[in-house]
Scaffold this active site. Structure first.
Site, PDB file in Angstrom:
ATOM      1  N   ARG A  21       0.832  -1.206   0.000  1.00  0.00           N
ATOM      2  CA  ARG A  21       0.000   0.000   0.000  1.00  0.00           C
ATOM      3  C   ARG A  21       0.874   1.266   0.000  1.00  0.00           C
ATOM      4  NH1 ARG A  21      -0.678   4.691   2.306  1.00  0.00           N
ATOM      5  NH2 ARG A  21      -0.158   3.756   4.312  1.00  0.00           N
ATOM      6  N   ASP A  22       1.502   1.561   1.113  1.00  0.00           N
ATOM      7  CA  ASP A  22       2.303   2.784   1.256  1.00  0.00           C
ATOM      8  C   ASP A  22       3.438   2.811   0.224  1.00  0.00           C
ATOM      9  OD1 ASP A  22       3.961   4.847   2.107  1.00  0.00           O
ATOM     10  OD2 ASP A  22       4.009   4.254   4.195  1.00  0.00           O
ATOM     11  N   HIS A 213       6.774   4.363  12.633  1.00  0.00           N
ATOM     12  CA  HIS A 213       6.777   4.312  11.165  1.00  0.00           C
ATOM     13  C   HIS A 213       7.841   5.312  10.701  1.00  0.00           C
ATOM     14  CE1 HIS A 213       4.449   3.810   7.254  1.00  0.00           C
ATOM     15  NE2 HIS A 213       5.209   4.860   6.972  1.00  0.00           N
ATOM     16  N   HIS A 215      10.860   6.868   8.341  1.00  0.00           N
ATOM     17  CA  HIS A 215      11.350   6.963   6.966  1.00  0.00           C
ATOM     18  C   HIS A 215      12.863   7.172   6.980  1.00  0.00           C
ATOM     19  CE1 HIS A 215       7.493   7.808   4.473  1.00  0.00           C
ATOM     20  NE2 HIS A 215       7.315   6.843   5.332  1.00  0.00           N
ATOM     21  N   CYS A 246      10.247   9.184  -1.204  1.00  0.00           N
ATOM     22  CA  CYS A 246       9.729  10.276  -0.389  1.00  0.00           C
ATOM     23  C   CYS A 246       9.039  11.278  -1.308  1.00  0.00           C
ATOM     24  CB  CYS A 246      10.859  10.962   0.368  1.00  0.00           C
ATOM     25  SG  CYS A 246      10.273  12.363   1.336  1.00  0.00           S
ATOM     26  N   ASN A 255      10.253   4.953   2.928  1.00  0.00           N
ATOM     27  CA  ASN A 255      10.095   3.997   4.027  1.00  0.00           C
ATOM     28  C   ASN A 255      11.385   3.272   4.384  1.00  0.00           C
ATOM     29  OD1 ASN A 255       7.152   4.081   4.447  1.00  0.00           O
ATOM     30  ND2 ASN A 255       7.068   3.395   2.325  1.00  0.00           N
TER      31      ASN A 255
HETATM   32 MG    MG Z   1       5.566   5.500   4.908  1.00  0.00          MG
END
Ligand code: MG
Length: 308
Positions: A21-22, A213, A215, A246, A255
């Site tokens: 997803r992300d 979460h 990055h 990003c 990520n």
């Molecule tokens: Mg993310």
């Protein structure tokens, strides 16, 4: 010799995989439903049991996610695995329930300007809107996770007051979310800052209600994860290969790569339930389906460069 380091490491942590997803959402490539399912199945085969597979947003917002139902039907659901999907509103929740998703996630930002740009709502409007998702989801037997973005910094406002994040998190947990994932959306966090933020959160909430979460935009994600580990956080989000750049720094990493996280955790003697070789296989699937090299370092370098 300083022996105070690593006094409170856990035996095991939970890794929450966000690449389907992300990750894919932030890739330029259009990926077929077949290839998305290949990725999810490869991730499951590595032992990842928590995978965010898609998002039930309106196809008008994000056309790449219009295949959410089809994807959920295609993926193999391994024993004990829990797939989740992002769910911004009641229509999304109804779609998620209809295809048997066990968990949904809601999302908002700490900073008003990022929330406005992202979902065209104030933070208060987002929280009000979650009331039509969270309670009905719980009543249907689903678990609800929440993402809180821009806690380490906002691309529009710069510094963010973490106390705002604490107040929002309290509302999310009171609403019934089982876990709030704290996001360094633009990858600016450094370890002292992470310590300060987590001190504020952990004085209010149990660590098992929080996830991180991070990055890796500036190479600091793992350093921040180690601070979180030391302070009691036991769930970390990551994306295989670092899939998903990003959006605020074109060409930069986004990520944290799952294999970099897992390599580090296993090296510290912390179990994840994930087979690193199979995870690298999933990383090669991810590379193939997006058609370019990914930023994950262990994926590029391998687990060991020299025979010992
Ligand atoms: Mg993310």
């Amino acid at each position: 010799m300083n022996s105070t380091l690593f006094q409170s490491l856990p035996d095991a942590v939970s890794v929450y995989e966000v690449s389907p997803r992300d990750g894919l959402q932030n890739e330029a490539a259009q990926v077929s439903t077949y290839n998305k399912a290949r990725l999810v199945d490869a991730l499951s085969a590595s032992g990842l049991s928590r995978i965010e597979v898609t998002s039930f947003v309106s196809p008008r917002w994000i056309p790449q996610l219009a295949d959410a139902e089809d994807l959920v039907k295609r993926v193999h659901r391994a024993e004990g695995s829990r797939f989740s999907a992002l769910c911004p509103n009641r229509q999304g929740l109804d779609r998620a329930i209809a295809c048997g998703i066990a968990e949904v996630a809601v999302f908002l930002s700490v900073s008003e300007s990022h929330n406005k740009r992202n979902v065209n709502k104030t933070v208060a409007e987002s929280l009000a809107g979650f009331r039509e998702v969270v309670q009905p989801a719980i009543e249907q037997g689903l678990r609800v996770r929440a993402y809180l973005s821009t806690l380490w910094g906002c691309p529009y406002e710069g510094d963010v007051d973490p106390r705002r994040g604490v107040a929002i998190t309290r509302q999310l947990l009171d609403m019934g979310c089982y876990e709030v994932s704290l996001g360094d959306t633009i990858g600016v966090g450094t370890p002292r800052q992470t310590q300060r933020i987590l001190e504020m959160f952990l004085s209010e909430f149990s660590p098992d209600r929080l996830a991180m979460h991070m990055h890796d935009t500036r190479g600091t994600a793992l350093a921040n994860v180690v601070v979180g580990l030391e302070m009691g956080v036991r769930t970390f989000d990551a994306s295989v290969g670092g899939l998903g750049g990003c959006p605020y720094a074109p060409g930069a990493a986004g990520n944290l790569a799952t294999e970099d996280l897992v390599y580090t955790l296993h090296g510290m003697g912390i179990r994840t339930g994930i087979d690193l070789d199979k995870l690298l296989e999933a990383g090669r699937v991810a590379t193939a389906i997006v058609g370019h090299e990914l930023s994950g370092k262990v994926l590029r370098a391998g687990v060991r460069s020299l025979r010992r």
